[in-house]
Design a protein around this motif. Structure first.
Motif, PDB file in Angstrom:
ATOM      1  N   HIS A 141       1.920  12.367   3.210  1.00 26.00           N
ATOM      2  CA  HIS A 141       0.812  11.422   2.732  1.00 26.00           C
ATOM      3  C   HIS A 141      -0.568  12.059   2.947  1.00 26.00           C
ATOM      4  CE1 HIS A 141      -1.846   7.837   2.534  1.00 26.00           C
ATOM      5  NE2 HIS A 141      -0.773   7.244   1.904  1.00 26.00           N
ATOM      6  N   PRO A 142      -1.569  12.075   2.122  1.00 27.00           N
ATOM      7  CA  PRO A 142      -2.810  12.807   2.242  1.00 27.00           C
ATOM      8  C   PRO A 142      -3.477  12.309   3.561  1.00 27.00           C
ATOM      9  CG  PRO A 142      -2.939  11.415   0.144  1.00 27.00           C
ATOM     10  CD  PRO A 142      -1.608  11.526   0.777  1.00 27.00           C
ATOM     11  N   GLU A 143      -3.367  11.075   4.050  1.00 23.77           N
ATOM     12  CA  GLU A 143      -4.143  10.559   5.233  1.00 23.77           C
ATOM     13  C   GLU A 143      -3.175  10.518   6.160  1.00 23.77           C
ATOM     14  OE1 GLU A 143      -5.635   6.757   3.834  1.00 23.77           O
ATOM     15  OE2 GLU A 143      -7.016   7.621   2.456  1.00 23.77           O
ATOM     16  N   LYS A 144      -1.800   9.859   6.058  1.00 19.33           N
ATOM     17  CA  LYS A 144      -0.887   9.721   7.417  1.00 19.33           C
ATOM     18  C   LYS A 144       0.026  10.844   7.649  1.00 19.33           C
ATOM     19  CE  LYS A 144      -1.028   4.715   5.796  1.00 19.33           C
ATOM     20  NZ  LYS A 144      -0.122   3.598   5.793  1.00 19.33           N
ATOM     21  N   GLY A 145      -0.215  11.960   6.803  1.00 23.11           N
ATOM     22  CA  GLY A 145       0.595  13.000   7.216  1.00 23.11           C
ATOM     23  C   GLY A 145       2.119  12.830   6.461  1.00 23.11           C
ATOM     24  N   TYR A 146       3.353  13.179   7.249  1.00 16.73           N
ATOM     25  CA  TYR A 146       4.617  13.102   6.805  1.00 16.73           C
ATOM     26  C   TYR A 146       5.031  11.860   6.983  1.00 16.73           C
ATOM     27  CZ  TYR A 146       5.259  17.940   5.442  1.00 16.73           C
ATOM     28  OH  TYR A 146       5.032  19.446   5.117  1.00 16.73           O
ATOM     29  N   ILE A 147       5.658  11.062   6.034  1.00 21.90           N
ATOM     30  CA  ILE A 147       6.261   9.899   6.179  1.00 21.90           C
ATOM     31  C   ILE A 147       7.740   9.930   6.203  1.00 21.90           C
ATOM     32  CG2 ILE A 147       6.509   7.490   5.082  1.00 21.90           C
ATOM     33  CD1 ILE A 147       3.756   8.181   5.615  1.00 21.90           C
ATOM     34  N   SER A 148       8.228   9.101   7.353  1.00 18.89           N
ATOM     35  CA  SER A 148       9.808   9.228   7.443  1.00 18.89           C
ATOM     36  C   SER A 148      10.503   9.057   6.092  1.00 18.89           C
ATOM     37  CB  SER A 148      10.347   8.403   8.576  1.00 18.89           C
ATOM     38  OG  SER A 148      11.660   8.486   8.733  1.00 18.89           O
ATOM     39  N   GLN A 177       3.261  10.966  -8.990  1.00 18.60           N
ATOM     40  CA  GLN A 177       2.524  11.341 -10.200  1.00 18.60           C
ATOM     41  C   GLN A 177       1.581  12.759  -9.811  1.00 18.60           C
ATOM     42  OE1 GLN A 177       0.392   7.896 -10.692  1.00 18.60           O
ATOM     43  NE2 GLN A 177       2.040   6.848 -11.973  1.00 18.60           N
ATOM     44  N   HIS A 178       1.167  12.979  -8.412  1.00 18.98           N
ATOM     45  CA  HIS A 178       0.093  13.952  -8.002  1.00 18.98           C
ATOM     46  C   HIS A 178       0.790  15.048  -7.177  1.00 18.98           C
ATOM     47  CE1 HIS A 178      -2.748  10.394  -8.507  1.00 18.98           C
ATOM     48  NE2 HIS A 178      -2.846  11.245  -9.533  1.00 18.98           N
ATOM     49  N   HIS A 179       2.210  15.001  -7.264  1.00 18.44           N
ATOM     50  CA  HIS A 179       3.115  16.004  -6.649  1.00 18.44           C
ATOM     51  C   HIS A 179       2.664  16.344  -5.020  1.00 18.44           C
ATOM     52  CE1 HIS A 179       3.963  17.191 -10.806  1.00 18.44           C
ATOM     53  NE2 HIS A 179       2.498  17.173 -10.924  1.00 18.44           N
ATOM     54  N   HIS A 180       2.865  15.165  -4.522  1.00 23.05           N
ATOM     55  CA  HIS A 180       2.757  15.239  -2.948  1.00 23.05           C
ATOM     56  C   HIS A 180       4.114  15.225  -2.284  1.00 23.05           C
ATOM     57  CE1 HIS A 180      -1.498  13.222  -3.333  1.00 23.05           C
ATOM     58  NE2 HIS A 180      -1.612  14.438  -3.560  1.00 23.05           N
ATOM     59  N   THR A 190       0.861  -1.234   0.081  1.00 20.72           N
ATOM     60  CA  THR A 190       0.041  -0.001   0.302  1.00 20.72           C
ATOM     61  C   THR A 190       0.979   1.320   0.057  1.00 20.72           C
ATOM     62  OG1 THR A 190      -1.706  -1.209   1.395  1.00 20.72           O
ATOM     63  CG2 THR A 190      -1.675   1.211   1.268  1.00 20.72           C
ATOM     64  N   LEU A 191       2.081   1.317   0.818  1.00 18.85           N
ATOM     65  CA  LEU A 191       2.854   2.421   0.806  1.00 18.85           C
ATOM     66  C   LEU A 191       3.594   2.622  -0.548  1.00 18.85           C
ATOM     67  CD1 LEU A 191       3.465   4.216   3.177  1.00 18.85           C
ATOM     68  CD2 LEU A 191       5.706   2.853   3.469  1.00 18.85           C
ATOM     69  N   THR A 192       3.650   1.407  -1.137  1.00 18.66           N
ATOM     70  CA  THR A 192       4.482   1.624  -2.552  1.00 18.66           C
ATOM     71  C   THR A 192       3.580   2.257  -3.573  1.00 18.66           C
ATOM     72  OG1 THR A 192       5.759  -0.480  -2.226  1.00 18.66           O
ATOM     73  CG2 THR A 192       5.687   0.086  -4.347  1.00 18.66           C
ATOM     74  N   ARG A 193       2.501   1.958  -3.515  1.00 17.00           N
ATOM     75  CA  ARG A 193       1.361   2.558  -4.390  1.00 17.00           C
ATOM     76  C   ARG A 193       1.186   3.962  -4.075  1.00 17.00           C
ATOM     77  NH1 ARG A 193      -1.216  -2.660  -3.606  1.00 17.00           N
ATOM     78  NH2 ARG A 193      -2.685  -1.639  -2.008  1.00 17.00           N
TER      79      ARG A 193
END
Length: 594
Positions: free
Chosen positions: A381-388, A351-354, A341-344
């Motif tokens: 991440h739009p749901e999880k916030g900043y990913i380390s 692709q979406h400039h996050h 899921t994290l890979t996707r």
């Protein structure tokens, strides 16, 4: 006059055409069978192959003379019970499965497509032990069925029959994914009728993409062919080996009684694989692999799911430590699903400039301006916030997305330098982290240099940061990349110095301009543990004419200690956390006013 009850035989031809045709057809069939029997005898005498069969009606071996001789059985007895036939044979691990199959012949429950094979160890009194290879196929679809087989000495040069093109991998000659799945489905059905297990082992080569990137796909193909041969040589004939993907190989183990067998097989395969591979091109390469294991019926009774669970186990093994193996477990599956899921999500972020770049200033003591910064990649991440970054950077390297991320970072830095120049900020030199894979990818650095030229950015405004792990790669390629960048005017920084594969030889041969002292040493300043190490690094850097940057500076005491000992630049939370481009602009302006 009455006709005789038994008339004299007549020489006249029969008057019934249908009867005559039947006689001719029977005679033709008889002659054809005799020819086939003669050809079989000639083939057996020439190649040393013996023929045998078991009929489900009486469950006894019918053996030809060659088979009887190889098994050390008395002549003249063409039909023997199974136990009498195998009294001189050391049963292989596969034999319980064969026994189960033979007991099912009377009921007609076996699949005709099943091809069975195993090794037999024969001990004949007065002779040296020998290994025989036995192969058989079920004959008939109704009860009772038969088993028709051949046997030959294992040292006899018998050529394996070539699979049809649709079932064969064109590069290695191994069975392909379609054939593997077909055989897996057949064997699972057969194993459901017995109490025996089977196992699927899925093997991926570690960092095979790097071989292709550094040496090209032709050499990568040579490696795959060598790996296929090596793995095949490590497996007994009853184990099915297939190439099911780019650098993915699958093994089917049947008739498993001892639950340690899959683990022992995985260890043997990894050991065989790790031996040096001498390629036709003249190169010698070291290859390692990682294996995931799933068991029938413990993990699943469905072919696709069983292979999928082996893939999950493989993915989990790669996360923990490469060059090992792992058995499927339910808790590991959830971790693998989360990782997928994290890979996707990471692909969607590209692709979406996050993605974002944050910038942390690099301070020069006693200088009133900020002139350098390190660009640090952030994923919101739009749901999880900043990913380390400690989570998603290794994921990007494993999946190959590191190249996409690297190009995005480079393009964004170029645009940001232009924007700051237009704002009237003093010229900012930006340091960019480059992975070893991207650093050595053919054409990657050339593309970056071209982008700098296209946008009018002087190469001197860029610092490339690499870690010491890059020196574990092809030394000649590393040296070529260093020269390419240095001749263009880009300066190279050796990041996290002292934590990896430090060597004075690397510093003198590749001549990086900057050495970055790792934060793990800086954090312990004053404790007495790291002070001598940092002083040694600073002294060495001064003597080699290197520019030194200390990372992780968080207290005034650390900054003073480093400045007094001649550290050229400082970086850390004492001055600023990494901030977005807009806040960095404000930081530069405010710093100049202080």
């Amino acid at each position: 006059m009455d006709k005789p009850l038994f008339p004299e035989p007549s020489n006249a031809p029969p008057q019934n055409p249908a009867f005559e045709a039947t006689i001719d057809s029977s005679q033709h069939l008889h002659n054809r069978l005799k020819r086939l029997e003669t050809h079989q005898q000639l083939a057996a005498q020439t190649t040393g192959i013996g023929f045998w069969s078991i009929h489900g009606h009486h469950l006894q071996f019918e053996l030809d003379a060659i088979t009887r001789k190889m098994l050390g059985l008395p002549e003249g007895r063409e039909t023997l019970s199974i136990e009498d036939t195998l009294q001189h044979v050391k049963r292989s691990e596969q034999w319980p499965l064969w026994s189960q199959y033979m007991q099912l012949l009377p009921s007609g429950q076996l699949l005709p497509e099943i091809l069975m094979q195993t090794d037999l160890h024969v001990h004949i009194p007065g002779e040296s032990p020998r290994i025989l290879q036995m192969k058989a196929r079920v004959f008939g679809t109704e009860a009772p069925q038969s088993l028709l087989g051949v046997v030959w000495a294992k040292d006899t040069p018998i050529q394996r029959p070539e699979l049809p093109f649709m079932h064969r991998d064109p590069l290695t000659g191994l069975p392909n994914r379609a054939y593997f799945m077909e055989r897996l489905g057949q064997h699972l059905q057969m194993h459901m009728l017995s109490r025996l297990s089977c196992a699927v082992l899925l093997l991926d080569l570690d960092r095979f993409k790097e071989i292709n990137e550094q040496h090209g796909s032709p050499l990568g193909d040579e490696v795959l062919v060598s790996v296929a041969r090596r793995l095949q040589s490590c497996l007994p004939p009853q184990d099915l080996l297939a190439r099911i993907g780019g650098d993915s190989f699958a093994v089917l183990l049947t008739g498993v009684q001892d639950q340690s067998t899959p683990s022992r097989t995985a260890e043997r395969l990894l050991d065989c694989l790790s031996q040096v591979h001498a390629l036709p091109s003249g190169l010698e390469v070291h290859v390692q692999g990682t294996i995931g294991i799933a068991l029938f019926p413990q993990d699943s009774e469905r072919p696709n799911q069983l292979l999928g669970f082996a893939e999950d186990a493989l993915s989990y093994a790669k996360q923990q430590a490469r060059s090992g193996y792992f058995h499927y477990q339910q808790h590991a599956r959830q971790e693998v699903l989360d990782r997928r899921t994290l890979t996707r999500g990471l692909m969607e972020a590209v692709q979406h400039h996050h993605l974002e770049l944050h910038y942390q200033p690099i301070i020069t003591p006693n200088q009133p301006q900020i002139r350098k910064a390190e660009a640090l990649l952030r994923w919101k991440h739009p749901e999880k916030g900043y990913i380390s970054p400690a989570v998603f950077i290794p994921l990007a390297e494993e999946t190959g997305m590191i190249h996409l991320l690297g190009e995005w970072v480079q393009d964004t830095v170029i645009q940001q330098i232009q924007a700051w120049d237009q704002e009237g900020l003093p010229p900012i030199t930006v340091s960019i982290n480059i992975s070893a894979r991207q650093f050595l990818q053919p054409g990657s650095m050339q593309h970056f240099l071209q982008q700098l030229e296209n946008h009018g950015i002087p190469p001197e405004r860029i610092i490339i940061e690499i870690t010491e792990s890059v020196f574990l790669q092809d030394q000649q390629q590393v040296e070529q990349q260093f020269k390419l960048l240095q001749q263009a005017g880009i300066r190279i920084a050796l990041d996290d110095f002292g934590t990896g594969y430090s060597s004075l030889g690397y510093l003198t041969r590749f001549n990086p301009h900057y050495i970055k002292i790792d934060r793990s040493f800086v954090n312990q300043i004053g404790s007495g543990q790291s002070d001598p190490i940092i002083e040694a690094i600073l002294s060495m850097g001064h003597h080699l004419n290197k520019t030194l940057i200390a990372e992780g500076v968080e207290t005034p005491k650390q900054a003073q200690w480093l400045t007094e000992r001649g550290c050229h630049h400082l970086q850390g939370y004492l001055f600023s956390r990494p901030v977005n481009a807009q806040n960095f602009s404000a930081l530069v302006r405010n710093f100049s006013k202080e």
